[in-house]
Enzyme design. Structure first.
Site, mmCIF file in Angstrom:
data_model
loop_
_atom_site.group_PDB
_atom_site.id
_atom_site.type_symbol
_atom_site.label_atom_id
_atom_site.label_comp_id
_atom_site.label_asym_id
_atom_site.label_seq_id
_atom_site.Cartn_x
_atom_site.Cartn_y
_atom_site.Cartn_z
ATOM 1 N N TRP A 171 -1.256 -13.999 -1.324
ATOM 2 C CA TRP A 171 -1.650 -13.236 -0.139
ATOM 3 C C TRP A 171 -1.497 -14.171 1.059
ATOM 4 C CZ3 TRP A 171 -3.259 -8.140 0.239
ATOM 5 C CH2 TRP A 171 -3.699 -7.745 1.508
ATOM 6 N N TYR A 205 -10.172 -15.835 -4.790
ATOM 7 C CA TYR A 205 -10.471 -16.346 -3.447
ATOM 8 C C TYR A 205 -11.734 -17.211 -3.494
ATOM 9 C CZ TYR A 205 -7.108 -12.908 -1.753
ATOM 10 O OH TYR A 205 -5.959 -12.180 -1.536
ATOM 11 N N ASN A 211 -7.027 -0.650 -4.884
ATOM 12 C CA ASN A 211 -7.101 -2.047 -4.484
ATOM 13 C C ASN A 211 -8.536 -2.549 -4.577
ATOM 14 O OD1 ASN A 211 -6.497 -4.595 -3.180
ATOM 15 N ND2 ASN A 211 -7.449 -3.719 -1.348
ATOM 16 N N GLU A 212 -8.771 -3.461 -5.514
ATOM 17 C CA GLU A 212 -10.058 -4.122 -5.692
ATOM 18 C C GLU A 212 -11.196 -3.132 -5.941
ATOM 19 O OE1 GLU A 212 -10.636 -7.082 -2.599
ATOM 20 O OE2 GLU A 212 -9.159 -8.397 -3.567
ATOM 21 N N TRP A 217 0.821 -1.206 0.000
ATOM 22 C CA TRP A 217 0.000 0.000 0.000
ATOM 23 C C TRP A 217 0.861 1.265 0.000
ATOM 24 C CZ3 TRP A 217 -2.877 -3.309 -1.471
ATOM 25 C CH2 TRP A 217 -3.832 -4.052 -0.784
ATOM 26 N N GLU A 259 -3.455 -11.260 -6.564
ATOM 27 C CA GLU A 259 -3.781 -11.794 -5.238
ATOM 28 C C GLU A 259 -4.396 -13.177 -5.414
ATOM 29 O OE1 GLU A 259 -6.113 -9.759 -2.327
ATOM 30 O OE2 GLU A 259 -5.321 -7.782 -2.831
#
Length: 404
Positions: A362, A279, A204-205, A89, A319
């Site tokens: 991740w 995920y 991010n996302e 980040w 990720e």
């Protein structure tokens, strides 16, 4: 192992990591920036494959000089496993330990932490992907930007106003400029001129659930990518997408929409490569391991194929992971199966000159960071089967690079 041989090996290893000491025939060290040609990333004229990891905490930990050894340790153990890229980040908006107290007001201690991260990454031969804002409330995110605008009198009602409100967009552009034009106190190099950074990430996302068409996100990426590239023509740029498709290919998604379009969003000219997250254990709650595995196989294949044939850009699996919170032997086996699936798909594509350019699991923690554990952490400093898989993938991708 005899001590003398060990010390010699250690010196040679450090020399290999030190940029520029060993010159590979055909490499051009006048340009250490990662570039794009077709569906491949290039470094010094050769295909570049990114086997790496996420470590979102690097700037935060490095902001405290007494904790910087954890940053150095993480880079060291990762390099020992052949990992050459880290994603982290470059944001922390308001709240505790902010980088940005308020729009345009920065915490110098935190910025010094980011300076240190970049300088240490260079020492260990690690490229960085730096993300500029969060979709979520953690570390402020788009919600905090909207709150800042409301205190300035803007009549806003949704976090998704982040993507459309002129004042919010001005705040975000100012942050882009502040980060890109920052001069590193450890190296003296301005961020936008530092080849240690491989790429910037817009968010991010990215998610905009109020507009499933993807048009809002499309317009925002187009505007912000153009602005960033007007400041920095050296670095690559990616949007920060998870890989969810738009309405035209909804059948490839899990059973929800987030307002993004993997194909259209990544076809924006200023976006240099596509990103995908994965995920299955989160996205398919209540499903069996077999169902999650089947989904993952399709998810990997669809995105590699679409990146190569339709988008015609490289794709980075930025990720991926699976929770092993109970740390049973069965959960470790499942994690290894997931890692092996991801790595095998990337290697298969890369070995044929395809669009898959690497992956970042991740996530990586340093020793003494138990409070950061979320079930997805991978302890590389333990002799685990997963760590072995990670090192093997590094070796396999490096062999492809050397052959080409």
């Amino acid at each position: 192992m005899k001590l003398g041989f060990f010390l010699l090996s250690l010196v040679l290893y450090q020399m290999i990591l030190e940029p520029g000491i060993f010159k590979v025939e055909g490499d051009d060290h006048d340009d250490e920036f990662v570039r794009v040609r077709g569906v491949q990333l290039l470094l010094n004229g050769k295909p570049y494959y990114a086997n790496g990891y996420n470590a979102y905490w690097l700037m935060y930990m490095a902001s405290d000089p007494s904790q910087r050894n954890k940053v150095s340790s993480a880079f060291q153990v990762a390099a020992n496993h052949g990992l050459s890229i880290a994603r982290t980040w470059a944001f922390s908006d308001a709240g505790d330990y902010p980088l940005q107290y308020s729009p345009g007001s920065y915490n110098e201690d935190m910025f010094l932490g980011l300076d240190f991260v970049i300088s240490e990454a260079r020492k260990y031969g690690t490229k960085l992907v730096l993300s500029l804002v969060n979709n979520y409330d953690d570390f402020g995110g788009k919600k905090q930007y909207v709150e800042w605008a409301k205190t300035e009198g803007q009549s806003l009602h949704s976090e998704d106003d982040f993507f459309t409100d002129p004042l919010v967009k001005e705040f975000y552009k100012n942050h882009i400029k502040s980060v890109l034009t920052r001069r590193n106190n450890f190296t003296g190099v301005v961020y936008k001129d530092d080849p240690t950074i491989m790429a910037w990430e817009l968010m991010n996302e990215i998610r905009c659930p109020s507009d499933h068409s993807g048009n809002t996100v499309q317009a925002w990426i187009t505007e912000m990518a153009s602005y960033l590239k007007s400041i920095d023509g050296n670095h690559l740029l990616e949007a920060g997408l998870e890989g969810f498709y738009g309405l035209s290919k909804n059948e490839s998604n899990p059973n929800f929409q987030v307002g993004t379009d993997f194909i259209a969003n990544n076809q924006i000219p200023a976006i240099d490569f596509a990103t995908v997250h994965s995920y299955p254990d989160q996205w398919l709650p209540g499903s069996s391991n077999e169902e999650q595995t089947l989904f993952l196989v399709g998810w990997l294949n669809d995105h590699i194929q679409d990146a190569q044939i339709i988008i015609e850009k490289p794709v980075l699996f930025a990720e991926f992971g699976v929770s092993v919170r109970n740390m049973s032997s069965e959960s470790i086996t499942i994690r290894d199966e997931i890692f092996n699936l991801v790595y095998s798909s990337i290697y298969s594509s890369a070995s044929d000159g395809g669009a898959a350019t690497g992956s970042l699991f991740w996530h990586l923690l340093a020793e003494g960071m138990d409070s950061f554990k979320d079930g997805y952490e991978v302890p590389l400093d333990e002799n685990s089967s997963t760590a072995t898989l990670i090192a093997q993938e590094s070796q396999k991708l490096n062999r492809i690079r050397m052959k080409k």
